[in-house]
Motif scaffolding. Structure first.
Motif, short mmCIF file in Angstrom:
data_model
loop_
_atom_site.label_atom_id
_atom_site.label_comp_id
_atom_site.label_asym_id
_atom_site.label_seq_id
_atom_site.Cartn_x
_atom_site.Cartn_y
_atom_site.Cartn_z
N HIS A 1 0.82 -1.21 0.00
CA HIS A 1 0.00 0.00 0.00
C HIS A 1 0.86 1.27 0.00
N VAL A 2 1.99 1.21 0.70
CA VAL A 2 2.87 2.36 0.86
C VAL A 2 4.29 1.98 0.50
N VAL A 3 4.97 2.89 -0.19
CA VAL A 3 6.41 2.74 -0.41
C VAL A 3 7.07 4.03 0.08
N ILE A 4 8.02 3.89 1.00
CA ILE A 4 8.79 5.03 1.48
C ILE A 4 10.15 4.99 0.80
N GLU A 5 10.42 6.00 0.01
CA GLU A 5 11.68 6.08 -0.75
C GLU A 5 12.61 6.99 0.02
N ALA A 6 13.64 6.42 0.65
CA ALA A 6 14.50 7.15 1.57
C ALA A 6 15.92 7.31 1.06
N VAL A 7 16.11 7.28 -0.25
CA VAL A 7 17.45 7.38 -0.83
C VAL A 7 17.59 8.65 -1.66
N GLY A 8 16.72 8.81 -2.67
CA GLY A 8 16.75 10.03 -3.46
C GLY A 8 17.38 9.90 -4.84
N HIS A 9 17.66 8.68 -5.28
CA HIS A 9 18.23 8.49 -6.61
C HIS A 9 17.17 7.91 -7.55
N MET A 10 17.37 8.11 -8.84
CA MET A 10 16.38 7.68 -9.83
C MET A 10 16.12 6.17 -9.77
N PRO A 11 17.13 5.32 -9.62
CA PRO A 11 16.84 3.88 -9.56
C PRO A 11 15.93 3.50 -8.40
N THR A 12 16.03 4.21 -7.26
CA THR A 12 15.16 3.87 -6.14
C THR A 12 13.74 4.38 -6.37
N TYR A 13 13.60 5.49 -7.08
CA TYR A 13 12.25 5.93 -7.46
C TYR A 13 11.62 4.90 -8.40
N THR A 14 12.41 4.39 -9.34
CA THR A 14 11.91 3.36 -10.25
C THR A 14 11.50 2.11 -9.48
N GLN A 15 12.29 1.75 -8.46
CA GLN A 15 11.91 0.61 -7.62
C GLN A 15 10.58 0.88 -6.92
N ALA A 16 10.42 2.11 -6.43
CA ALA A 16 9.17 2.45 -5.75
C ALA A 16 7.98 2.28 -6.68
N LEU A 17 8.10 2.72 -7.92
CA LEU A 17 7.03 2.54 -8.89
C LEU A 17 6.74 1.05 -9.10
N GLY A 18 7.78 0.24 -9.01
CA GLY A 18 7.61 -1.18 -9.28
C GLY A 18 6.97 -1.97 -8.16
N VAL A 19 7.03 -1.46 -6.92
CA VAL A 19 6.54 -2.26 -5.80
C VAL A 19 5.29 -1.68 -5.14
N VAL A 20 4.84 -0.49 -5.58
CA VAL A 20 3.62 0.07 -5.00
C VAL A 20 2.40 -0.55 -5.67
N ARG A 21 1.38 -0.85 -4.91
CA ARG A 21 0.17 -1.46 -5.48
C ARG A 21 -0.74 -0.37 -6.04
N PRO A 22 -1.64 -0.70 -6.97
CA PRO A 22 -2.60 0.29 -7.46
C PRO A 22 -3.38 0.91 -6.30
N GLY A 23 -3.55 2.22 -6.37
CA GLY A 23 -4.22 2.94 -5.30
C GLY A 23 -3.32 3.26 -4.13
N GLY A 24 -2.03 2.92 -4.23
CA GLY A 24 -1.10 3.11 -3.13
C GLY A 24 -0.45 4.49 -3.11
N VAL A 25 0.52 4.64 -2.22
CA VAL A 25 1.19 5.91 -1.99
C VAL A 25 2.70 5.71 -2.02
N ILE A 26 3.38 6.58 -2.75
CA ILE A 26 4.84 6.67 -2.68
C ILE A 26 5.18 7.92 -1.90
N SER A 27 5.91 7.75 -0.81
CA SER A 27 6.31 8.87 0.04
C SER A 27 7.82 9.04 -0.06
N ARG A 28 8.25 10.17 -0.66
CA ARG A 28 9.68 10.40 -0.88
C ARG A 28 10.23 11.34 0.19
N VAL A 29 11.26 10.88 0.91
CA VAL A 29 11.96 11.76 1.83
C VAL A 29 13.47 11.74 1.61
#
Length: 345
Positions: A238-266
């Motif tokens: 449901h939630v992916v917290i992206e705590a790195v800040g690089h493009m590959p980790t954002y791509t990972q976040a897109l890959g593991v978040v479920r539909p209707g979910g939330v990506i929270s970048r810090v």
């Protein structure tokens, strides 16, 4: 006094600078008793534009109030205080809304007008809105955990709060740095029962398990995405917290978040071209949130459990150095020899 300056990538020095002085009635002078090196400090460590004058470093500190301006009312000389990574007036509309990082009259340490916190002392503008006096003595066993409230614990908590983590939420945390690990702790304290930590440094992921991670995925990229999908029946979390800040980790976040979910970048983004279109966010109804944490807004909530020992976020500090050794501390963190480095006077 001594202060840390960065002059070029990899060039960190502790130099002598003039002692800070009160220049405005709302100022306070704080003698720093603990500061630290942040993972975000490694971004300029790799890419800062070289200069002859250097840039003052450090944005997390605990200190003792040495003097106050005529208008300061919330702290007194001798108080032990938390110094958040942004200073703020506490009265503007953004501060009243709990968004001190956007304060009309605030700013960040290391700018043209204020120094950094990897130093002996600092002038704190807008002291009433910035500093938080702590009802505790200078207990060495407690100082490390209190120091995390100036940034990394508040940032991990912010990531989880912005993503609306709760008891029915499954969470993936990408990154096993201090912020990622404290996002795990925060998600657990908000009730999440399934927390997948994506990290590959065993000492760190072991601490993540102690903080509440139920699963660890060491793989990266497509392999890591597949592993998380397999753990979640193909859906993602449901939630992916992206705590790195690089493009590959954002791509990972897109890959593991479920539909209707939330990506929270810090993790401070080191890119400007993140996909947000139909295939990435719009089509599957993904929410993108996060941002610089207004940690000043969270200190009152997080402080009691730190003071009574219910939580010990200071465990993220695995190396302690003196201020004169700060260049070695940067190298240790950059080489992944240390998770987070605490600096004593």
């Amino acid at each position: 006094m001594r202060a840390t300056y960065m002059y070029a990538p990899g060039d960190v020095r502790v130099i002598d600078v003039p002692d800070p002085m009160i220049t405005q009635p709302a100022d306070a002078l704080v003698r720093i008793v603990r500061s630290c090196i942040c993972g975000s400090d490694l971004h300029p460590y790799h890419s800062i534009t070289p200069s002859d004058h250097g840039v003052p470093m450090g944005h997390e500190a605990l200190g003792i109030v040495e003097d106050i301006g005529a208008d300061v009312t919330t702290v007194r000389k001798g108080d032990l205080v938390i110094t958040p990574f942004a200073y703020s007036d506490g009265t503007c509309d953004y501060c009243r809304a709990g968004l001190q990082t956007s304060c009309h009259h605030g700013g960040f340490w290391g700018s043209e007008h204020v120094g950094g916190l990897q130093a002996d002392a600092v002038r704190v503008p807008r002291a009433d809105g910035t500093l938080v006096a702590i009802p505790a003595r200078e207990d060495p066993a407690l100082l490390a955990s209190l120091l995390t409230l100036s940034d990394v614990y508040g940032t991990g908590h912010h990531a989880a709060v912005r993503a609306r983590v709760g008891p029915t939420t499954s969470v993936t945390v990408i990154g096993d740095g201090a912020v990622g690990l404290l996002a795990v702790l925060s998600a657990r304290r908000l009730g999440a029962e399934r927390i997948i930590l994506m990290g590959r440094h065993k000492q760190r992921t072991d601490l993540g398990r102690e903080f509440g991670a139920t699963d660890v995925v060491a793989e990266r990229g497509e392999e890591g995405i597949t592993a998380v999908r397999e753990l979640t029946g193909g859906d993602g979390t449901h939630v992916v917290i992206e705590a790195v800040g690089h493009m590959p980790t954002y791509t990972q976040a897109l890959g593991v978040v479920r539909p209707g979910g939330v990506i929270s970048r810090v993790g401070v983004p080191q890119y400007d071209d993140a996909p947000v279109g139909f295939a990435s966010l719009f089509g599957p109804n993904i929410t993108l949130t996060g941002g610089p944490a207004p940690v000043r807004a969270y200190i009152d909530t997080l402080l009691p459990a730190v003071l009574d020992g219910t939580v010990d976020p200071g465990k993220v500090f695995d190396r302690r150095i003196g201020l004169d050794e700060v260049a070695d501390g940067y190298r240790a963190m950059d080489n992944r020899e240390a998770l987070k480095v605490l600096i004593r006077p």
